[in-house]
Design a protein around this motif. Sequence first.
Motif, PDB file in Angstrom:
ATOM      1  N   PRO A  16       0.808   6.991  -1.078  1.00  0.00           N
ATOM      2  CA  PRO A  16       0.225   5.876  -0.497  1.00  0.00           C
ATOM      3  C   PRO A  16      -0.110   4.654  -1.226  1.00  0.00           C
ATOM      4  O   PRO A  16       0.092   3.387  -0.653  1.00  0.00           O
ATOM      5  CB  PRO A  16      -0.872   6.483   0.200  1.00  0.00           C
ATOM      6  CG  PRO A  16      -0.844   8.112  -0.033  1.00  0.00           C
ATOM      7  CD  PRO A  16       0.155   8.191  -1.104  1.00  0.00           C
ATOM      8  N   SER A  18       1.187   3.413  -3.925  1.00  0.00           N
ATOM      9  CA  SER A  18       2.437   2.757  -4.205  1.00  0.00           C
ATOM     10  C   SER A  18       2.773   1.892  -3.050  1.00  0.00           C
ATOM     11  O   SER A  18       3.021   0.536  -3.188  1.00  0.00           O
ATOM     12  CB  SER A  18       3.711   3.578  -4.624  1.00  0.00           C
ATOM     13  OG  SER A  18       3.368   4.250  -5.639  1.00  0.00           O
ATOM     14  N   TYR A  19       2.927   2.415  -1.854  1.00  0.00           N
ATOM     15  CA  TYR A  19       2.982   1.421  -0.665  1.00  0.00           C
ATOM     16  C   TYR A  19       2.220   0.464  -0.367  1.00  0.00           C
ATOM     17  O   TYR A  19       2.722  -0.761  -0.445  1.00  0.00           O
ATOM     18  CB  TYR A  19       3.386   2.583   0.599  1.00  0.00           C
ATOM     19  CG  TYR A  19       3.395   1.760   1.919  1.00  0.00           C
ATOM     20  CD1 TYR A  19       4.633   1.172   2.094  1.00  0.00           C
ATOM     21  CD2 TYR A  19       2.380   1.401   2.758  1.00  0.00           C
ATOM     22  CE1 TYR A  19       4.730   0.622   3.401  1.00  0.00           C
ATOM     23  CE2 TYR A  19       2.725   0.723   3.929  1.00  0.00           C
ATOM     24  CZ  TYR A  19       3.960   0.343   4.277  1.00  0.00           C
ATOM     25  OH  TYR A  19       4.002  -0.288   5.534  1.00  0.00           O
ATOM     26  N   ILE A  49       4.529  -0.397  -6.960  1.00  0.00           N
ATOM     27  CA  ILE A  49       5.058   0.826  -7.060  1.00  0.00           C
ATOM     28  C   ILE A  49       4.547   1.602  -8.422  1.00  0.00           C
ATOM     29  O   ILE A  49       4.160   2.727  -8.294  1.00  0.00           O
ATOM     30  CB  ILE A  49       6.656   0.929  -6.848  1.00  0.00           C
ATOM     31  CG1 ILE A  49       7.074   0.520  -5.701  1.00  0.00           C
ATOM     32  CG2 ILE A  49       7.138   2.473  -7.341  1.00  0.00           C
ATOM     33  CD1 ILE A  49       8.622   0.297  -5.107  1.00  0.00           C
TER      34      ILE A  49
END
Length: 132
Positions: A16, A18-19, A49
């Motif tokens: 999550p 990274s998103y 990321i």
Amino acid sequence: AILAAFVLGSYCVGLPLSYVFAFHVPTAPFAWWPEFAATRTHGLGILGIWLGGTCGYLTTTMVAAWKAMGTTNVWPQLVAQSRRTAELKKTASLSFVDHTLSMADSSVHQSGSKPGGEDSVLLAFGTESMED
């Protein structure tokens, strides 16, 4: 415990983050970096990321270390159990060697061969003498 730490760190934290870092974080705090100042308004791209993955692995490490430190009162018991197991294995292997040597000696004395010869080792394991 380690599996739970990896699931928590990788899927619940790292993925999550990274998103969010890659697509939704404003780039204003990163204006000092030329790529972000000129090309982006939101999201850190590949850097996001990497940052999310790093946060996930840090979480994994902290959870695993916390679990390992929480078991410190068990270490003396584990050491004592390991010592007992090692002593039992040592005793068992020594008794096996003694039994094998006694079989070799009895076989040698029955066959008339000289003790300690090559054929006594073969006789100890149930094979015929090399002289036959």
